[in-house]
Design a protein around this motif. Structure first.
Motif, PDB file in Angstrom:
ATOM      1  N   MET A 194       0.823  -1.207   0.000  1.00  0.00           N
ATOM      2  CA  MET A 194       0.000   0.000   0.000  1.00  0.00           C
ATOM      3  C   MET A 194       0.862   1.264   0.000  1.00  0.00           C
ATOM      4  N   ILE A 195       1.928   1.267   0.776  1.00  0.00           N
ATOM      5  CA  ILE A 195       2.816   2.425   0.794  1.00  0.00           C
ATOM      6  C   ILE A 195       3.469   2.596  -0.579  1.00  0.00           C
ATOM      7  N   GLY A 196       3.878   1.486  -1.183  1.00  0.00           N
ATOM      8  CA  GLY A 196       4.455   1.543  -2.524  1.00  0.00           C
ATOM      9  C   GLY A 196       3.460   2.046  -3.549  1.00  0.00           C
ATOM     10  N   ALA A 197       2.208   1.624  -3.429  1.00  0.00           N
ATOM     11  CA  ALA A 197       1.179   2.071  -4.365  1.00  0.00           C
ATOM     12  C   ALA A 197       0.933   3.573  -4.232  1.00  0.00           C
ATOM     13  N   PHE A 198       0.862   4.079  -3.005  1.00  0.00           N
ATOM     14  CA  PHE A 198       0.682   5.515  -2.808  1.00  0.00           C
ATOM     15  C   PHE A 198       1.867   6.291  -3.372  1.00  0.00           C
ATOM     16  N   ALA A 199       3.073   5.823  -3.100  1.00  0.00           N
ATOM     17  CA  ALA A 199       4.264   6.515  -3.598  1.00  0.00           C
ATOM     18  C   ALA A 199       4.278   6.521  -5.120  1.00  0.00           C
ATOM     19  N   THR A 200       3.962   5.381  -5.736  1.00  0.00           N
ATOM     20  CA  THR A 200       3.933   5.297  -7.192  1.00  0.00           C
ATOM     21  C   THR A 200       2.875   6.232  -7.776  1.00  0.00           C
ATOM     22  N   PHE A 201       1.723   6.300  -7.145  1.00  0.00           N
ATOM     23  CA  PHE A 201       0.655   7.171  -7.628  1.00  0.00           C
ATOM     24  C   PHE A 201       1.069   8.639  -7.579  1.00  0.00           C
ATOM     25  N   PHE A 202       1.714   9.059  -6.483  1.00  0.00           N
ATOM     26  CA  PHE A 202       2.118  10.455  -6.379  1.00  0.00           C
ATOM     27  C   PHE A 202       3.274  10.779  -7.315  1.00  0.00           C
ATOM     28  N   ILE A 203       4.160   9.832  -7.555  1.00  0.00           N
ATOM     29  CA  ILE A 203       5.214  10.035  -8.550  1.00  0.00           C
ATOM     30  C   ILE A 203       4.592  10.189  -9.940  1.00  0.00           C
ATOM     31  N   TYR A 204       3.599   9.361 -10.234  1.00  0.00           N
ATOM     32  CA  TYR A 204       2.877   9.466 -11.512  1.00  0.00           C
ATOM     33  C   TYR A 204       2.214  10.834 -11.656  1.00  0.00           C
ATOM     34  N   LEU A 205       1.542  11.298 -10.604  1.00  0.00           N
ATOM     35  CA  LEU A 205       0.893  12.611 -10.662  1.00  0.00           C
ATOM     36  C   LEU A 205       1.913  13.727 -10.858  1.00  0.00           C
ATOM     37  N   ASN A 206       3.049  13.629 -10.188  1.00  0.00           N
ATOM     38  CA  ASN A 206       4.085  14.649 -10.317  1.00  0.00           C
ATOM     39  C   ASN A 206       4.633  14.681 -11.738  1.00  0.00           C
ATOM     40  N   ARG A 207       4.933  13.534 -12.305  1.00  0.00           N
ATOM     41  CA  ARG A 207       5.452  13.485 -13.676  1.00  0.00           C
ATOM     42  C   ARG A 207       4.424  13.982 -14.682  1.00  0.00           C
ATOM     43  N   ARG A 208       3.175  13.635 -14.455  1.00  0.00           N
ATOM     44  CA  ARG A 208       2.114  14.080 -15.367  1.00  0.00           C
ATOM     45  C   ARG A 208       1.945  15.592 -15.305  1.00  0.00           C
ATOM     46  N   ALA A 209       1.994  16.145 -14.100  1.00  0.00           N
ATOM     47  CA  ALA A 209       1.867  17.596 -13.958  1.00  0.00           C
ATOM     48  C   ALA A 209       3.026  18.308 -14.637  1.00  0.00           C
ATOM     49  N   LYS A 210       4.236  17.779 -14.499  1.00  0.00           N
ATOM     50  CA  LYS A 210       5.396  18.392 -15.169  1.00  0.00           C
ATOM     51  C   LYS A 210       5.270  18.303 -16.682  1.00  0.00           C
ATOM     52  N   ARG A 211       4.781  17.155 -17.177  1.00  0.00           N
ATOM     53  CA  ARG A 211       4.620  16.983 -18.624  1.00  0.00           C
ATOM     54  C   ARG A 211       3.571  17.943 -19.166  1.00  0.00           C
ATOM     55  N   ILE A 212       2.466  18.097 -18.482  1.00  0.00           N
ATOM     56  CA  ILE A 212       1.407  19.009 -18.937  1.00  0.00           C
ATOM     57  C   ILE A 212       1.899  20.456 -18.860  1.00  0.00           C
ATOM     58  N   ALA A 213       2.636  20.795 -17.805  1.00  0.00           N
ATOM     59  CA  ALA A 213       3.162  22.156 -17.680  1.00  0.00           C
ATOM     60  C   ALA A 213       4.147  22.451 -18.800  1.00  0.00           C
ATOM     61  N   ALA A 214       4.947  21.466 -19.166  1.00  0.00           N
ATOM     62  CA  ALA A 214       5.901  21.659 -20.264  1.00  0.00           C
ATOM     63  C   ALA A 214       5.168  21.824 -21.597  1.00  0.00           C
ATOM     64  N   GLN A 215       4.108  21.076 -21.824  1.00  0.00           N
ATOM     65  CA  GLN A 215       3.346  21.182 -23.069  1.00  0.00           C
ATOM     66  C   GLN A 215       2.643  22.533 -23.150  1.00  0.00           C
ATOM     67  N   GLU A 216       2.083  22.998 -22.057  1.00  0.00           N
ATOM     68  CA  GLU A 216       1.408  24.293 -22.070  1.00  0.00           C
ATOM     69  C   GLU A 216       2.406  25.424 -22.242  1.00  0.00           C
ATOM     70  N   GLY A 217       3.590  25.272 -21.699  1.00  0.00           N
ATOM     71  CA  GLY A 217       4.619  26.317 -21.826  1.00  0.00           C
ATOM     72  C   GLY A 217       5.116  26.449 -23.246  1.00  0.00           C
ATOM     73  N   THR A 218       5.237  25.335 -23.969  1.00  0.00           N
ATOM     74  CA  THR A 218       5.711  25.394 -25.350  1.00  0.00           C
ATOM     75  C   THR A 218       4.589  25.825 -26.298  1.00  0.00           C
ATOM     76  N   ALA A 219       3.364  25.535 -25.971  1.00  0.00           N
ATOM     77  CA  ALA A 219       2.249  25.885 -26.855  1.00  0.00           C
ATOM     78  C   ALA A 219       1.985  27.394 -26.827  1.00  0.00           C
ATOM     79  N   GLN A 220       2.237  28.063 -25.715  1.00  0.00           N
ATOM     80  CA  GLN A 220       1.966  29.490 -25.599  1.00  0.00           C
ATOM     81  C   GLN A 220       3.059  30.335 -26.224  1.00  0.00           C
ATOM     82  N   CYS A 221       4.239  29.834 -26.351  1.00  0.00           N
ATOM     83  CA  CYS A 221       5.352  30.640 -26.889  1.00  0.00           C
ATOM     84  C   CYS A 221       5.273  30.817 -28.371  1.00  0.00           C
TER      85      CYS A 221
END
Length: 76
Positions: free
Chosen positions: A49-76
């Protein structure tokens, strides 16, 4: 009052009731082996369960960074 009841309970309880199967008897008995397997099973569940929570939050962090990078390049 509470301390008195607790002390009386400890004195009234037989020592056999306070010992686990490993401490009280043969460490190779089926009861001791089953107790150890139960402990291992609970540790596996908790670690999973601890591993699952950690994996989920790592996934959310990577997804947020990927979306932020896509939005940053699309606006420029």
């Amino acid at each position: 009052m509470r301390k008195t009841l607790f002390t009386l309970g400890l004195l009234a309880a037989p020592k056999a009731a306070l010992a686990c199967p490993v401490c009280f008897g043969d460490s190779n008995s089926p009861m001791a082996i089953a107790t150890n397997m139960g402990i291992i099973a609970m540790l596996v569940v908790v670690a999973g369960m601890i591993g699952a929570f950690a994996t989920f939050f790592i996934y959310l962090n990577r997804r947020a960074k990927r979306i932020a990078a896509q939005e940053g390049t699309a606006q420029c």
